[in-house]
Design an enzyme around this catalytic site. Structure first.
Site: not given
Length: 307
Positions: A161, A187
C-alpha cells in the site's frame, strides 16, 4: 542501477485488460482475502483466463458466495474455497498442511487497516503486523515447496500500500511495547513489511524459479477503510475494484513480467523509490525495498514463528 519497468498499461487499466490474451489453463492460484474488494476481482480475472483459484478466506460462507458469483460471471467452476485466518498461526499451519501439489501463483492480498485501539494476537504480536505480514510470511514459507514444484516457475505477489510511506519497520519495537500505539504507523509498518517480504523471497528463491514482487493497488473504496471514515482520496485518484486488481494480476500472470522479481509496482508500472514522503503519496519508500531490511525482517519473522 536497473531501469524502471513500464508496461502498456496504466492507472485506468482493468484486470481483464491486463490479462487479455493470457491463458492460465492448468495453473493454480491462491488468493488470501479473496472474498471481497480487489481480492474477488483478482480471483475473477484469473479464473476467466483459465486458472484454478483457491479463495483462502476467514469467513467461509462469504468465500462460497464469492465463488458462486465468480462462476456466474465467467461461466466456469474454477474457484474453490478454503478456510484461512492469516492472523492465526494455527490456521496458517492447517492450510499449509492441507495443500497438495504445485502452486503457480500466491497472492498475499488479505489485510486490515488502522485498528483504532492496540490489539494483540495470542503470541502478543500487534494485530496489523500479525495479519498483514506475519501470517503471509508463514504462509509463503510454508508453501515454498509447492511453489518450487510449479512447472514453468511460480510467482508470489504481496499486496502492499502507499501506507508504506507512513512508517518503516521499527525492529526494536515491532509490537508497540514502548512507543505509543498509532493506527496509521502500525499500518504503515505492516505494509513496509509486506513489501520487504517480496524482496527477500525473490532473493532467496529466484534460482528455483520463484519470483516475488509487491504492489500498491491504489485507492479503492472497500471495507478496508471502515476504521478511517471511508476513502478520502480525491475522486480523480480513486479506482474501481477492477482497476485496483490490475496491478495484482499483472504481477501474478502477465508475460511482461516473466523473470522479474524483488520490485514494487503501482499503476501497472514499477514505482519510483522515495527518500522522503511525497505530497501525493506515490512511489515506495527506500526502506521498504532495502535488501538489508528485507533479510533482517525475514530472520526476525523466522525467529518469532519458531518461539
Amino acid at each position: 542501477m536497473t531501469e524502471r519497468i513500464t508496461t502498456p498499461f496504466g492507472f485506468a487499466s482493468t484486470a481483464d485488460e491486463v490479462l487479455a490474451g493470457v491463458d492460465l489453463t492448468g495453473k493454480r492460484a491462491v488468493i488470501t482475502g479473496g472474498a471481497a474488494g480487489i481480492g474477488i476481482e483478482t480471483a475473477r480475472a484469473l479464473a476467466a483466463v483459465g486458472a484454478e483459484v483457491v479463495l483462502a478466506v476467514r469467513r467461509v460462507p462469504a468465500g462460497e458466495q464469492a465463488a458462486r458469483d465468480i462462476a456466474a460471471s465467467v461461466g466456469a467452476e474454477r474457484v474453490t474455497v478454503r478456510e484461512l485466518d492469516v492472523a492465526n498461526q494455527d490456521s496458517v499451519r492447517r492450510f499449509v498442511a492441507g495443500w497438495d501439489g504445485p502452486l503457480h501463483i500466491l497472492i498475499n492480498n488479505a489485510g486490515i487497516m488502522a485498528l483504532p485501539e492496540l490489539e494483540r494476537t495470542a503470541e502478543g504480536w500487534e494485530m496489523q503486523f500479525a495479519t498483514n505480514f506475519m501470517g503471509h510470511y508463514a504462509l509463503t514459507v510454508g508453501l515454498h515447496d509447492a511453489l518450487a514444484a510449479a512447472a514453468g516457475g511460480a510467482r508470489v505477489v504481496s499486496v502492499s500500500s502507499s501506507g508504506n510511506l507512513f512508517s518503516p519497520v521499527i525492529f526494536d519495537d515491532l509490537h508497540f511495547a514502548f512507543r505509543p500505539y498509532d493506527p496509521l504507523s502500525a499500518y504503515g509498518q505492516s505494509k513496509s513489511a509486506e513489501a520487504l517480504l517480496a524482496v527477500e523471497a525473490d532473493r532467496r528463491w529466484a534460482g528455483e524459479g520463484i519470483h516475488a514482487n509487491a504492489l500498491n493497488p491504489g485507492a479503492i473504496a472497500t471495507g478496508l477503510q471502515k476504521h478511517t471514515g471511508g476513502l478520502r482520496t480525491p475522486k480523480e485518484r480513486q479506482k474501481s475494484p477492477q482497476q485496483g486488481a490490475a496491478t495484482s494480476v499483472l504481477l501474478a500472470a502477465s508475460p511482461l513480467l516473466e523473470g522479474v522479481g524483488g520490485r514494487y509496482f503501482e499503476d501497472c508500472a514499477e514505482a519510483p523509490v522515495r527518500t522522503e514522503r511525497p505530497a501525493d503519496y506515490s512511489g515506495v519508500a527506500a526502506y521498504a525495498v532495502d535488501p538489508g531490511n528485507a533479510e533482517r525482517l525475514w530472520n526476525v519473522a523466522a525467529d518469532l514463528i519458531a518461539r
